[in-house]
Design an enzyme around this catalytic site. Structure first.
Site, PDB file in Angstrom:
ATOM      1  N   ASP A  54       4.375  -8.876 -34.540  1.00  0.00           N
ATOM      2  CA  ASP A  54       3.477  -7.848 -35.080  1.00  0.00           C
ATOM      3  C   ASP A  54       1.997  -8.056 -34.719  1.00  0.00           C
ATOM      4  O   ASP A  54       1.476  -9.168 -34.850  1.00  0.00           O
ATOM      5  CB  ASP A  54       3.540  -7.829 -36.607  1.00  0.00           C
ATOM      6  CG  ASP A  54       4.939  -7.670 -37.155  1.00  0.00           C
ATOM      7  OD1 ASP A  54       5.891  -7.656 -36.386  1.00  0.00           O
ATOM      8  OD2 ASP A  54       5.053  -7.562 -38.391  1.00  0.00           O
ATOM      9  N   GLU A 234       8.398  -2.049 -44.282  1.00  0.00           N
ATOM     10  CA  GLU A 234       7.444  -3.083 -43.874  1.00  0.00           C
ATOM     11  C   GLU A 234       6.198  -2.439 -43.278  1.00  0.00           C
ATOM     12  O   GLU A 234       6.179  -1.251 -42.945  1.00  0.00           O
ATOM     13  CB  GLU A 234       8.068  -4.016 -42.822  1.00  0.00           C
ATOM     14  CG  GLU A 234       9.262  -4.808 -43.292  1.00  0.00           C
ATOM     15  CD  GLU A 234       9.766  -5.764 -42.218  1.00  0.00           C
ATOM     16  OE1 GLU A 234       9.915  -6.952 -42.526  1.00  0.00           O
ATOM     17  OE2 GLU A 234      10.013  -5.322 -41.082  1.00  0.00           O
TER      18      GLU A 234
END
Length: 524
Positions: A54, A234
């Protein structure tokens, strides 16, 4: 040769098994350690070595784009989560720095530095500034696997983000939950406070918090469940986006990542935010998809880019084959806006103009252009030795369909000795199904699940025309339809010699406008 007793036979067999396991391990390590430069992207960010996932802490600071990202500093696989760090002035050339926030390991606790955000605290609301200089404050999830707990930590930097010190009174938010993560923080001027979105993963909710000082947080509201809820939520974030190109007209887009039908999925919601509550314009069962591919995930945005642009950056999940000495890369940064359609407001994603306006320079003027290029059933070859034959290029084309059912490009073509095509990836438009598509059936059967070999996005032609942009970068492939109305991202792994490029059609199609930039110079 003496006959071995049962004991010695057993011992010999055990040692032989151990030897086989050792050889298998050595072979596995050797395979993983084989460099794969042919798949290293040249105009997308990838770390020099080891695992990445990420993007985190995106800021535009002192004329540079700050990129933090999930990094394993030690291995080419997930683990030891820390924040890697890189900066760029043009979103193509990157300078890499040492790990900015490393994992913390003590006798009793391991704290992994999971995803989050970072802000410039220009008014020093946190009190972390020194000698009148504003601090940078990182807000992230501390994952503590031994305690099976995730909570929100902060850290601060007084050296322009090169290193961070953990706040002495962490955590700043602790619900004693195992899945509670990915805070994204921004300053909301109307109420003069910091706003955080953070994921209540298993509840399929985004929780909003507010703070005056980045240390003390109060719950504001919850959004959800809504949209896609088959897997945990998320990496939430919320952005004000311009509507129909009018800076005076904005709506808010709330982004959430989740696992979808093709693996990763990002969805978005369009509505209004008043500093406390997000109100969705659509019904709770409406699912709006950011990317129709099988690898785009965990995207967040640079909020304060030049010209007030909101630039989305996502992680492209690596896919099946091992790459070495790195694993994982970022997508092309995308300028975001909203557009009014017959179905309501929809997200538009275009490659950032910071990159697209400099393509000729980046390609060292290795550019091919054509007008009204006729493409019949035999196709048109677009690559030749030394030109567009390195699987690193950027295509922008507009097709006049003229009644054809399928049009597009064949990428990563591998030819047999007799000239026939053994492998290829098809990128195109199906006028019958009204779909933009990427078809990897002829090339990626060993690398993808059967359900992911053909990826599609619904898209209508406009006045008999479709625009297709193809961003091919060694192993990543991003396809944008009709100026960013639809996007399909995927990872492919061409064989050696699989580097042909051609246009195809099942009828008499005209490419009214074709422009191609050969980006391979960036990899030399």
């Amino acid at each position: 040769m003496p006959i071995l007793t049962h004991k010695f036979k057993t011992m010999y067999k055990a040692k032989f098994i151990v030897l086989l396991l050792m050889l298998a391990a050595v072979k596995s390590i050797a395979q993983q350690a084989t460099p794969t430069p042919q798949w290293r992207p040249v105009y997308h960010y990838s770390p020099p070595t080891n695992w990445t996932n990420d993007p985190n802490g995106l800021m535009y600071l002192n004329g540079e784009f700050q990129l933090y990202y999930q990094k394993n500093p030690f291995e080419n696989k997930w683990g030891h989560m820390s924040w890697g760090h890189a900066t760029s002035k043009d979103l193509v050339h990157w300078k890499n720095y040492p790990v900015a926030i490393p994992e913390v390991v003590t006798k009793d606790t391991t704290t992994w530095i999971f995803s989050g955000s970072a802000v410039l605290d220009k008014d020093n609301s946190s009190g972390f500034g020194i000698n009148g200089k504003a601090p940078l404050v990182a807000i992230f999830t501390a994952d503590q696997p031994k305690q099976k707990k995730e909570s929100q930590f902060i850290a601060y930097s007084n050296d322009n983000g090169l290193s961070y010190k953990l706040y002495a009174h962490n955590p700043v938010i602790d619900l004693n939950k195992s899945d509670f993560r990915d805070p994204n923080v921004f300053w909301y001027a109307p109420t003069k406070q910091w706003i955080m979105t953070v994921s209540m993963v298993n509840e399929h909710m985004v929780r909003f918090y507010g703070s005056k000082n980045l240390k003390d947080w109060a719950k504001l509201s919850d959004f959800g469940p809504a949209g896609f809820t088959k897997n945990g939520w998320e990496c939430p974030s919320i952005l004000p986006l311009t509507v129909d190109g009018d800076p005076a007209k904005t709506k808010w887009a709330l982004f959430v990542s989740s696992g979808g039908g093709h693996g990763p999925l990002m969805q978005y919601f369009v509505g209004d935010f008043d500093g406390v509550t997000f109100k969705n314009d659509n019904t709770d069962d409406k699912v709006l998809t950011v990317d129709y591919g099988d690898c785009f995930y965990a995207a967040i945005a640079w909020r304060n880019a030049p010209a007030n642009k909101k630039i989305l950056l996502g992680w492209l999940q690596n896919g099946k084959p091992e790459t070495y000495p790195w694993k994982g890369q970022m997508a092309i940064p995308r300028d975001l806006s909203l557009k009014t359609t017959a179905d309501g407001l929809r997200l538009i994603q275009t490659p950032s103009t910071i990159i697209s306006s400099s393509l000729s320079k980046l390609a060292n003027n290795n550019v091919f252009t054509a007008k009204d290029l006729a493409v019949g059933s035999k196709g048109v070859k677009l690559s030749k030795p030394g030109h567009f034959d390195s699987n690193a290029y950027w295509i922008d084309a507009e097709f006049k369909l003229n009644g054809a059912n399928k049009v597009g490009f064949y990428l990563a073509e591998l030819k047999n000795t007799d000239g026939t095509v053994a492998k290829k990836v098809a990128v195109g438009y199906d006028a019958v199904k009204q779909e933009l598509y990427v078809d990897c059936t002829d090339a990626e059967k060993e690398n993808k699940p059967a359900d992911n070999l053909v990826l599609t996005a619904p898209m209508k032609a406009v006045n008999g025309k479709v625009r297709i942009q193809v961003l091919m970068d060694r192993s990543s492939l991003e396809v944008l339809g009709n100026g960013g109305e639809k996007v399909i991202s995927t990872m492919i792994y061409p064989d050696a010699g699989a580097n042909g490029l051609s246009a195809f059609s099942d009828g008499k199609v005209v490419i009214s406008s074709l422009k191609m930039w050969d980006m391979s110079i960036l990899g030399k």
